[in-house]
Design a protein around this motif. Structure first.
Motif, PDB file in Angstrom:
ATOM      1  N   GLN A  27     -13.653 -12.180 -27.091  1.00 27.75           N
ATOM      2  CA  GLN A  27     -14.585 -11.683 -26.597  1.00 27.75           C
ATOM      3  C   GLN A  27     -14.911 -12.130 -25.298  1.00 27.75           C
ATOM      4  N   GLY A  28     -14.668 -13.414 -24.773  1.00 20.04           N
ATOM      5  CA  GLY A  28     -14.722 -14.374 -23.169  1.00 20.04           C
ATOM      6  C   GLY A  28     -16.349 -15.002 -23.359  1.00 20.04           C
ATOM      7  N   GLN A  29     -17.156 -15.493 -24.731  1.00 19.16           N
ATOM      8  CA  GLN A  29     -17.985 -14.996 -24.802  1.00 19.16           C
ATOM      9  C   GLN A  29     -18.385 -17.254 -24.296  1.00 19.16           C
ATOM     10  N   SER A  30     -19.407 -17.230 -23.637  1.00 22.95           N
ATOM     11  CA  SER A  30     -19.353 -18.832 -22.871  1.00 22.95           C
ATOM     12  C   SER A  30     -20.287 -19.758 -24.284  1.00 22.95           C
ATOM     13  N   ASN A  31     -20.513 -19.058 -25.039  1.00 28.47           N
ATOM     14  CA  ASN A  31     -21.270 -19.843 -26.170  1.00 28.47           C
ATOM     15  C   ASN A  31     -20.760 -21.835 -26.632  1.00 28.47           C
ATOM     16  N   GLY A  32     -19.674 -21.543 -26.333  1.00 25.66           N
ATOM     17  CA  GLY A  32     -19.127 -22.642 -26.539  1.00 25.66           C
ATOM     18  C   GLY A  32     -19.206 -24.185 -25.448  1.00 25.66           C
ATOM     19  N   PHE A  33     -19.561 -23.532 -24.035  1.00 25.95           N
ATOM     20  CA  PHE A  33     -18.972 -24.314 -23.213  1.00 25.95           C
ATOM     21  C   PHE A  33     -20.463 -25.224 -22.604  1.00 25.95           C
ATOM     22  N   PRO A  34     -20.306 -26.509 -22.330  1.00 24.80           N
ATOM     23  CA  PRO A  34     -18.577 -26.704 -21.781  1.00 24.80           C
ATOM     24  C   PRO A  34     -17.559 -27.058 -23.242  1.00 24.80           C
ATOM     25  N   THR A  35     -16.426 -26.803 -22.852  1.00 26.03           N
ATOM     26  CA  THR A  35     -15.284 -27.028 -23.638  1.00 26.03           C
ATOM     27  C   THR A  35     -14.363 -27.328 -23.886  1.00 26.03           C
ATOM     28  N   TYR A  36     -13.486 -28.187 -25.099  1.00 30.03           N
ATOM     29  CA  TYR A  36     -12.396 -28.831 -25.420  1.00 30.03           C
ATOM     30  C   TYR A  36     -11.266 -27.982 -24.868  1.00 30.03           C
ATOM     31  N   ARG A  37     -10.537 -27.608 -24.063  1.00 26.45           N
ATOM     32  CA  ARG A  37      -9.841 -26.902 -24.307  1.00 26.45           C
ATOM     33  C   ARG A  37      -8.296 -28.092 -24.220  1.00 26.45           C
ATOM     34  N   LEU A  38      -7.543 -27.344 -25.493  1.00 23.08           N
ATOM     35  CA  LEU A  38      -6.235 -27.701 -26.062  1.00 23.08           C
ATOM     36  C   LEU A  38      -5.926 -27.765 -24.347  1.00 23.08           C
ATOM     37  N   LYS A  39      -5.328 -26.907 -23.683  1.00 20.82           N
ATOM     38  CA  LYS A  39      -4.216 -26.479 -22.156  1.00 20.82           C
ATOM     39  C   LYS A  39      -4.874 -27.710 -21.574  1.00 20.82           C
ATOM     40  N   TRP A  40      -6.432 -27.757 -21.211  1.00 22.09           N
ATOM     41  CA  TRP A  40      -6.323 -28.727 -20.454  1.00 22.09           C
ATOM     42  C   TRP A  40      -6.592 -30.360 -20.869  1.00 22.09           C
ATOM     43  N   GLN A  41      -6.535 -30.335 -21.604  1.00 22.25           N
ATOM     44  CA  GLN A  41      -6.235 -31.536 -22.280  1.00 22.25           C
ATOM     45  C   GLN A  41      -7.838 -32.276 -22.017  1.00 22.25           C
ATOM     46  N   LYS A  42      -9.206 -31.640 -21.888  1.00 20.44           N
ATOM     47  CA  LYS A  42     -10.320 -33.042 -21.594  1.00 20.44           C
ATOM     48  C   LYS A  42     -11.623 -31.436 -22.064  1.00 20.44           C
ATOM     49  N   VAL A  43     -12.496 -31.667 -21.555  1.00 21.99           N
ATOM     50  CA  VAL A  43     -13.395 -30.450 -21.523  1.00 21.99           C
ATOM     51  C   VAL A  43     -13.929 -30.392 -19.666  1.00 21.99           C
ATOM     52  N   GLY A  44     -13.857 -28.930 -20.156  1.00 18.77           N
ATOM     53  CA  GLY A  44     -14.192 -28.261 -18.443  1.00 18.77           C
ATOM     54  C   GLY A  44     -15.262 -27.503 -18.927  1.00 18.77           C
ATOM     55  N   SER A  45     -15.832 -27.030 -17.133  1.00 15.36           N
ATOM     56  CA  SER A  45     -17.261 -26.150 -17.546  1.00 15.36           C
ATOM     57  C   SER A  45     -16.749 -24.639 -17.339  1.00 15.36           C
ATOM     58  N   LEU A  46     -18.113 -23.928 -17.876  1.00 23.01           N
ATOM     59  CA  LEU A  46     -17.676 -22.595 -17.452  1.00 23.01           C
ATOM     60  C   LEU A  46     -16.770 -21.655 -16.536  1.00 23.01           C
ATOM     61  N   HIS A  47     -17.595 -23.057 -15.554  1.00 19.51           N
ATOM     62  CA  HIS A  47     -17.175 -22.508 -14.152  1.00 19.51           C
ATOM     63  C   HIS A  47     -15.262 -22.899 -13.524  1.00 19.51           C
ATOM     64  N   ARG A  48     -14.772 -23.613 -14.147  1.00 16.23           N
ATOM     65  CA  ARG A  48     -13.482 -23.995 -14.185  1.00 16.23           C
ATOM     66  C   ARG A  48     -12.961 -22.806 -14.791  1.00 16.23           C
ATOM     67  N   ARG A  49     -13.767 -22.398 -15.637  1.00 14.71           N
ATOM     68  CA  ARG A  49     -12.982 -20.887 -16.277  1.00 14.71           C
ATOM     69  C   ARG A  49     -12.775 -19.645 -15.896  1.00 14.71           C
ATOM     70  N   PHE A  50     -13.868 -19.578 -14.881  1.00 12.41           N
ATOM     71  CA  PHE A  50     -14.217 -18.154 -14.654  1.00 12.41           C
ATOM     72  C   PHE A  50     -13.305 -18.769 -13.772  1.00 12.41           C
ATOM     73  N   ARG A  51     -12.596 -19.864 -12.163  1.00 12.49           N
ATOM     74  CA  ARG A  51     -11.926 -20.091 -12.246  1.00 12.49           C
ATOM     75  C   ARG A  51     -10.124 -19.330 -12.093  1.00 12.49           C
ATOM     76  N   GLY A  52     -10.536 -20.002 -13.223  1.00 16.99           N
ATOM     77  CA  GLY A  52      -8.565 -19.294 -13.863  1.00 16.99           C
ATOM     78  C   GLY A  52      -8.279 -18.036 -13.873  1.00 16.99           C
ATOM     79  N   CYS A  53      -9.775 -17.677 -14.828  1.00 18.44           N
ATOM     80  CA  CYS A  53      -9.322 -16.333 -15.044  1.00 18.44           C
ATOM     81  C   CYS A  53      -9.292 -15.102 -13.525  1.00 18.44           C
ATOM     82  N   ASN A  54      -9.742 -15.772 -12.318  1.00 15.20           N
ATOM     83  CA  ASN A  54      -9.867 -14.647 -11.602  1.00 15.20           C
ATOM     84  C   ASN A  54      -8.211 -15.309 -10.792  1.00 15.20           C
ATOM     85  N   SER A  55      -8.341 -16.298 -10.508  1.00 13.94           N
ATOM     86  CA  SER A  55      -7.014 -16.579 -10.680  1.00 13.94           C
ATOM     87  C   SER A  55      -5.878 -16.100 -11.304  1.00 13.94           C
ATOM     88  N   GLN A  56      -6.165 -15.908 -12.039  1.00  9.51           N
ATOM     89  CA  GLN A  56      -4.668 -15.108 -13.286  1.00  9.51           C
ATOM     90  C   GLN A  56      -4.819 -13.538 -12.429  1.00  9.51           C
TER      91      GLN A  56
END
Lengths: 267, 109
Positions: free
Chosen positions: A202-231
């Protein structure tokens, strides 16, 4: 992060065996489900959830630890640390993670936790602002928001925040990019469906900043936004831009009642 | 990158013969050597932790060789049987020769 499979090794005094976990799939999501709102946790794989469930195993806790150290570190010309004013974060920051972003009078707009931290640094500590997505800023944000873990998200969307909430909402439903898709096309219309090899949440934001396995590190919500937007092949906005902070408020309200999970682990 | 920070979780006390789960985690980029710098196009040299060793009272009881496919911030857990009190010493060896270590006490009673 990956589990490392081991062959059994025997040694004098100690015996070493294979590590493994077995976790059955549940359907009762407990606090992770509020009405028809479901945290990204409920869409994650069993293995991913088990990493989040164990604070030791959760690699994002390393960022939280770093945040704790920074909290007590004196920096800047004013000779202050966060702790100098805010004392014990467990008390002073208990709510922050659940109520941000908030309307900030002097600027006449919303600010989120990252921006609040940097405001404190530049204005009160007379220190340099941290760069967006730097280890320091991510650690501090994760640390601050972690203090509110388990609290239901309860942002304020009335009063002066109302027009910004509306802008965030507009952004969410606005189609964009070459693929001409809005946030809602994936996260409302198709939550629970596969998008190629990935399960849409559902794209909920309650877990951010999140450790994303793909990123291999913690990332901010805005990094996720940027990813979605460029996708969807749109030009992403800058991290920390007004557009994204407004969207952050709308998303927080959209997931109202879900517990703050920071730091969550996602695929 | 910040200095790698190790964490270990070992029970402080155990009964004789008890099976203990030992968990370890270290912050490390684990640069695989396969990536290219997006701007210059040059390969980023490999820099990973290539060896993990756990010693108990000075004696090696568990070790693992790590390779470039191991992800960042490697987590490692294994089991051990408690037979006597002593000190665990965990060491991670980096490609550049640095050694990161951490110790933990175990009392068997």
């Amino acid at each position: 992060m990956r589990r490392i499979a081991l062959a059994a090794v025997a040694a004098s005094g100690l015996t070493v065996m294979l590590a493994g976990t077995a976790l059955s799939d549940e359907t009762d999501w407990g606090a992770y489900e509020v009405g028809d709102k479901r945290s990204g946790y409920t869409y994650a794989a069993t293995e991913t959830r088990s990493i989040q469930d164990d604070d030791f195993e959760n690699p994002a806790m390393l960022w939280v630890d770093t945040g704790q150290e920074l909290w007590d570190t004196v920096e800047g010309e004013a000779g202050k640390a966060c702790a100098s004013c805010h004392d014990d974060a467990a008390v002073s920051m208990a709510e922050v993670g659940a109520i941000y972003p908030v309307y900030y009078e002097p600027r006449g707009k919303l600010i989120n936790i990252e921006q609040r931290i940097n405001l404190c640094r530049t204005e009160n500590m007379k220190a340099k602002a941290w760069k967006w997505e730097s280890r320091e800023l991510l650690s501090m944000t994760a640390f601050v928001r972690n203090q509110a873990r388990g609290r239901p998200v309860a942002v304020k969307i009335d009063g002066p925040a109302a027009p910004f909430y509306e802008k965030g909402k507009e952004f969410y439903y606005q189609r964009r990019g070459q693929l001409d898709m809005a946030c809602k096309n994936c996260h409302e219309d198709n939550a629970g469906n596969m998008i190629r090899a990935n399960l849409l949440s559902q794209g909920q934001s309650n877990g951010f900043p999140t450790y994303r396995l793909k990123w291999q590190k913690v990332g901010s919500l805005h990094r996720r936004f940027r990813g979605c937007n460029s996708q969807v092949r749109a030009t992403p906005y800058k991290a920390g831009s007004d557009e994204y902070v407004n969207l952050e408020l709308f998303l927080a309200d959209r997931g109202r009642g879900l517990p703050v999970e920071t730091p969550a682990v996602r695929n | 990158m910040a200095k790698p920070k190790p964490r270990v979780k070992v029970p402080k006390t155990a009964a004789k013969g008890e099976v203990l789960e030992i968990k370890t985690l270290i912050t490390h980029k684990m640069e695989s050597g396969q990536r290219k710098d997006k701007k210059t196009g040059e390969k980023i040299p490999q820099k990973i932790i290539n060896k993990f060793v756990c010693a108990f009272n000075g004696k090696e009881v568990f070790s693992a060789d790590w390779h470039p496919a191991i992800s960042a911030n490697p987590f490692m857990s294994f089991y051990a049987v408690a037979t006597e009190s002593g000190t665990f010493e965990f060491t991670w060896t980096d490609d550049d020769g640095s050694v990161y270590s951490k110790t933990a006490q175990l009392t068997v009673g």
